[in-house]
Design a protein around this motif. Sequence first.
Motif, PDB file in Angstrom:
ATOM      1  N   PRO A   1      -0.037  51.594 -36.756  1.00 55.98           N
ATOM      2  CA  PRO A   1      -0.455  52.796 -37.501  1.00 55.98           C
ATOM      3  C   PRO A   1      -1.979  52.928 -37.459  1.00 55.98           C
ATOM      4  CG  PRO A   1       1.131  51.524 -38.769  1.00 55.98           C
ATOM      5  CD  PRO A   1       0.743  50.663 -37.608  1.00 55.98           C
ATOM      6  N   VAL A   2      -2.445  54.122 -37.239  1.00 51.83           N
ATOM      7  CA  VAL A   2      -3.888  54.355 -37.115  1.00 51.83           C
ATOM      8  C   VAL A   2      -4.615  53.950 -38.391  1.00 51.83           C
ATOM      9  CG1 VAL A   2      -5.664  56.146 -36.829  1.00 51.83           C
ATOM     10  CG2 VAL A   2      -3.629  56.156 -35.381  1.00 51.83           C
ATOM     11  N   ARG A   3      -3.964  54.156 -39.541  1.00 52.44           N
ATOM     12  CA  ARG A   3      -4.633  53.813 -40.797  1.00 52.44           C
ATOM     13  C   ARG A   3      -4.904  52.311 -40.907  1.00 52.44           C
ATOM     14  NH1 ARG A   3       0.340  55.443 -44.833  1.00 52.44           N
ATOM     15  NH2 ARG A   3       1.840  53.820 -44.210  1.00 52.44           N
ATOM     16  N   GLN A   4      -4.108  51.487 -40.224  1.00 50.54           N
ATOM     17  CA  GLN A   4      -4.364  50.047 -40.233  1.00 50.54           C
ATOM     18  C   GLN A   4      -5.598  49.683 -39.405  1.00 50.54           C
ATOM     19  OE1 GLN A   4      -1.100  47.402 -39.426  1.00 50.54           O
ATOM     20  NE2 GLN A   4       0.344  48.569 -40.704  1.00 50.54           N
ATOM     21  N   LEU A   5      -5.954  50.532 -38.465  1.00 52.86           N
ATOM     22  CA  LEU A   5      -7.136  50.277 -37.637  1.00 52.86           C
ATOM     23  C   LEU A   5      -8.430  50.522 -38.400  1.00 52.86           C
ATOM     24  CD1 LEU A   5      -6.003  51.905 -34.263  1.00 52.86           C
ATOM     25  CD2 LEU A   5      -6.148  49.468 -34.791  1.00 52.86           C
ATOM     26  N   ASP A   6      -8.308  51.169 -39.551  1.00 53.73           N
ATOM     27  CA  ASP A   6      -9.504  51.475 -40.327  1.00 53.73           C
ATOM     28  C   ASP A   6     -10.231  50.207 -40.771  1.00 53.73           C
ATOM     29  OD1 ASP A   6     -10.853  53.932 -41.388  1.00 53.73           O
ATOM     30  OD2 ASP A   6     -10.691  52.815 -43.266  1.00 53.73           O
ATOM     31  N   GLN A   7      -9.495  49.094 -40.899  1.00 58.67           N
ATOM     32  CA  GLN A   7     -10.117  47.841 -41.353  1.00 58.67           C
ATOM     33  C   GLN A   7     -11.027  47.238 -40.281  1.00 58.67           C
ATOM     34  OE1 GLN A   7      -7.282  44.438 -41.481  1.00 58.67           O
ATOM     35  NE2 GLN A   7      -5.779  45.906 -40.652  1.00 58.67           N
ATOM     36  N   TYR A   8     -10.942  47.752 -39.050  1.00 55.34           N
ATOM     37  CA  TYR A   8     -11.756  47.215 -37.952  1.00 55.34           C
ATOM     38  C   TYR A   8     -12.949  48.107 -37.609  1.00 55.34           C
ATOM     39  CZ  TYR A   8      -7.475  44.529 -37.450  1.00 55.34           C
ATOM     40  OH  TYR A   8      -6.388  43.726 -37.695  1.00 55.34           O
ATOM     41  N   ARG A   9     -13.342  48.965 -38.538  1.00 56.75           N
ATOM     42  CA  ARG A   9     -14.472  49.855 -38.275  1.00 56.75           C
ATOM     43  C   ARG A   9     -15.730  49.085 -37.877  1.00 56.75           C
ATOM     44  NH1 ARG A   9     -14.912  55.133 -39.740  1.00 56.75           N
ATOM     45  NH2 ARG A   9     -13.042  56.115 -40.590  1.00 56.75           N
ATOM     46  N   SER A  10     -15.988  47.983 -38.557  1.00 59.06           N
ATOM     47  CA  SER A  10     -17.212  47.237 -38.269  1.00 59.06           C
ATOM     48  C   SER A  10     -17.178  46.649 -36.865  1.00 59.06           C
ATOM     49  CB  SER A  10     -17.408  46.117 -39.297  1.00 59.06           C
ATOM     50  OG  SER A  10     -16.331  45.198 -39.256  1.00 59.06           O
ATOM     51  N   GLN A  11     -15.989  46.252 -36.391  1.00 59.16           N
ATOM     52  CA  GLN A  11     -15.891  45.661 -35.068  1.00 59.16           C
ATOM     53  C   GLN A  11     -16.120  46.679 -33.949  1.00 59.16           C
ATOM     54  OE1 GLN A  11     -13.486  44.503 -37.568  1.00 59.16           O
ATOM     55  NE2 GLN A  11     -15.119  42.994 -37.730  1.00 59.16           N
ATOM     56  N   ILE A  12     -15.799  47.941 -34.210  1.00 67.52           N
ATOM     57  CA  ILE A  12     -16.039  48.968 -33.189  1.00 67.52           C
ATOM     58  C   ILE A  12     -17.226  49.861 -33.556  1.00 67.52           C
ATOM     59  CG2 ILE A  12     -13.655  48.989 -32.384  1.00 67.52           C
ATOM     60  CD1 ILE A  12     -13.135  51.461 -34.045  1.00 67.52           C
ATOM     61  N   SER A  13     -17.989  49.434 -34.563  1.00 65.63           N
ATOM     62  CA  SER A  13     -19.196  50.148 -34.986  1.00 65.63           C
ATOM     63  C   SER A  13     -18.917  51.635 -35.194  1.00 65.63           C
ATOM     64  CB  SER A  13     -20.310  49.970 -33.945  1.00 65.63           C
ATOM     65  OG  SER A  13     -20.715  48.640 -33.876  1.00 65.63           O
ATOM     66  N   LEU A  14     -17.937  51.918 -36.014  1.00 64.25           N
ATOM     67  CA  LEU A  14     -17.538  53.300 -36.272  1.00 64.25           C
ATOM     68  C   LEU A  14     -17.826  53.641 -37.725  1.00 64.25           C
ATOM     69  CD1 LEU A  14     -16.151  55.804 -35.053  1.00 64.25           C
ATOM     70  CD2 LEU A  14     -13.990  54.897 -35.899  1.00 64.25           C
ATOM     71  N   PRO A  15     -18.992  54.211 -37.999  1.00 64.11           N
ATOM     72  CA  PRO A  15     -19.344  54.523 -39.391  1.00 64.11           C
ATOM     73  C   PRO A  15     -18.585  55.741 -39.899  1.00 64.11           C
ATOM     74  CG  PRO A  15     -21.041  55.347 -37.914  1.00 64.11           C
ATOM     75  CD  PRO A  15     -20.047  54.623 -37.047  1.00 64.11           C
ATOM     76  N   LYS A  16     -18.359  55.767 -41.204  1.00 64.90           N
ATOM     77  CA  LYS A  16     -17.791  56.966 -41.807  1.00 64.90           C
ATOM     78  C   LYS A  16     -18.848  58.073 -41.792  1.00 64.90           C
ATOM     79  CE  LYS A  16     -14.464  54.501 -44.682  1.00 64.90           C
ATOM     80  NZ  LYS A  16     -13.965  54.250 -46.049  1.00 64.90           N
ATOM     81  N   PRO A  17     -18.465  59.328 -41.678  1.00 69.01           N
ATOM     82  CA  PRO A  17     -17.114  59.901 -41.797  1.00 69.01           C
ATOM     83  C   PRO A  17     -16.363  60.013 -40.465  1.00 69.01           C
ATOM     84  CG  PRO A  17     -18.702  61.675 -41.716  1.00 69.01           C
ATOM     85  CD  PRO A  17     -19.490  60.392 -41.617  1.00 69.01           C
ATOM     86  N   HIS A  18     -16.837  59.400 -39.381  1.00 69.38           N
ATOM     87  CA  HIS A  18     -16.114  59.477 -38.115  1.00 69.38           C
ATOM     88  C   HIS A  18     -14.726  58.872 -38.272  1.00 69.38           C
ATOM     89  CE1 HIS A  18     -19.686  60.861 -36.118  1.00 69.38           C
ATOM     90  NE2 HIS A  18     -20.362  59.768 -36.463  1.00 69.38           N
ATOM     91  N   ARG A  19     -13.753  59.494 -37.647  1.00 69.68           N
ATOM     92  CA  ARG A  19     -12.367  59.047 -37.770  1.00 69.68           C
ATOM     93  C   ARG A  19     -11.984  58.145 -36.611  1.00 69.68           C
ATOM     94  NH1 ARG A  19      -8.966  64.456 -38.685  1.00 69.68           N
ATOM     95  NH2 ARG A  19     -10.050  64.948 -36.728  1.00 69.68           N
ATOM     96  N   VAL A  20     -11.168  57.140 -36.917  1.00 73.59           N
ATOM     97  CA  VAL A  20     -10.694  56.228 -35.883  1.00 73.59           C
ATOM     98  C   VAL A  20      -9.896  56.986 -34.830  1.00 73.59           C
ATOM     99  CG1 VAL A  20      -9.240  54.221 -35.414  1.00 73.59           C
ATOM    100  CG2 VAL A  20     -10.656  54.277 -37.473  1.00 73.59           C
ATOM    101  N   SER A  21      -9.121  57.959 -35.276  1.00 74.40           N
ATOM    102  CA  SER A  21      -8.313  58.736 -34.334  1.00 74.40           C
ATOM    103  C   SER A  21      -9.189  59.478 -33.326  1.00 74.40           C
ATOM    104  CB  SER A  21      -7.425  59.732 -35.086  1.00 74.40           C
ATOM    105  OG  SER A  21      -8.217  60.593 -35.900  1.00 74.40           O
ATOM    106  N   ASP A  22     -10.378  59.927 -33.751  1.00 71.53           N
ATOM    107  CA  ASP A  22     -11.287  60.607 -32.818  1.00 71.53           C
ATOM    108  C   ASP A  22     -11.800  59.620 -31.762  1.00 71.53           C
ATOM    109  OD1 ASP A  22     -11.012  63.023 -34.093  1.00 71.53           O
ATOM    110  OD2 ASP A  22     -12.767  62.740 -35.377  1.00 71.53           O
TER     111      ASP A  22
END
Length: 431
Positions: free
Chosen positions: A67-88
Amino acid sequence: MFVRRYWSGEWWSMNQKRFMTTSKRVQDRSKLKRIHDLEIVTEKWKIASKVLFLMEILKKEPEMIIPVRQLDQYRSQISLPKPHRVSDFIRKSPKLFELYKDHRGILWCGMTKQGEELVQEEDRMLEEHQDTAAEFVTRFLMMSVDKRLALDKIVHFRRDFALPVDFRTNWVHKYPQHFKVVKDNEDVEHLELVNWNHAWAITELEKKTMGITEASDDHVPGLLSLSFPLKFPPNYKKAYKYKGAIDHFQKRSYLSPYADARGLKAGSKEFDKRAVAIMHELLSFTVEKRLVTDHLTHFRRELVMPQKLMRLLLKHFGIFYVSERGKRFSVFLKEAYKGSELIEKCPLVVWKEKVQSLIGYRGKKKIEAFSDMEDMEENGFYESSSESEDTIDLQHEQEEKVGELENDSLAVYSEMDIEEICRAYEDTKRC
């Protein structure tokens, strides 16, 4: 009293931001010393490292979907700051990943057929490479002063040495003839050398320079008198100005990285040249002949290396190149590169290039002046920079906690190294 407090941990904590601000002067390095081609190497793999991290997460899932929402916990590992979405982020690589919703409307991420085939191809390559990886890990242990290294530290080099994801849980037990896992008094796991392999106590430089493929059973590593290959930018005229000092360094004998270095005096010329030899050997083991400098600081004591390791790397500019692009510095073995390309590419590098070609990297973007670097990193998550953390093992909650602790310690190491680099650049400016 004031002096003691001034240099205390409290003072360091209060002035971390000041050091980070001052560290921007690192980017004022002479343009004659900057190697544009190697900066491009660092730049172009930023996104690839994040995509490879995401592929590893999916590979651990039973059906390689999550589930994409589970990938949200890895934001720091892919350097994806909010408000950018993992799905994008995922949609940026449609040839590798696909998104779809189930009957409940939950968004899932999986790999395309092409992505799954690439994962299978990598597994085959890692399987073929594991004996070589075992040799390099064994030689790493042979270079250490106590012939043992903490597993938590070796994990930093997992991708660099092309070790499998199950390095800690399974792989370390596959070669009992070379090493074994032991625990110290504090219950910390270490990898310990089992048997000294005389054939492997030959440096990569000896193999190239002298044509030695392996040593005899009675070989004892000792003094070496080998020159290191040097590469300077064609417009760097100071290489001629300091030719005498360079020649003197090249002719100086030094102790083999595999010899016992306990008797060497820290700060001596022999001590420093041996440290250069160790760095040369470690970089030769890696898949891409480069390492993140943060990781090297963990092995200063074990490898009998100088405290001011970054200053040593910068001083020997003809052998190593330190790239300061992004949030973490990388050190390259210059002789291994021609322009921005590795001279000798192992199959795993070719595979990584194949993945990189499928993620839509905008490689034509010009590398801007270093003073504009922060603006580049803040404009769009696809230019954000940070290597994926090698310390995170997604299979064990306990190891995730260890990884979090190590990430905190790495931040301190980075700031310390940056301060060292600032001083080192000031020293080189006086030359």
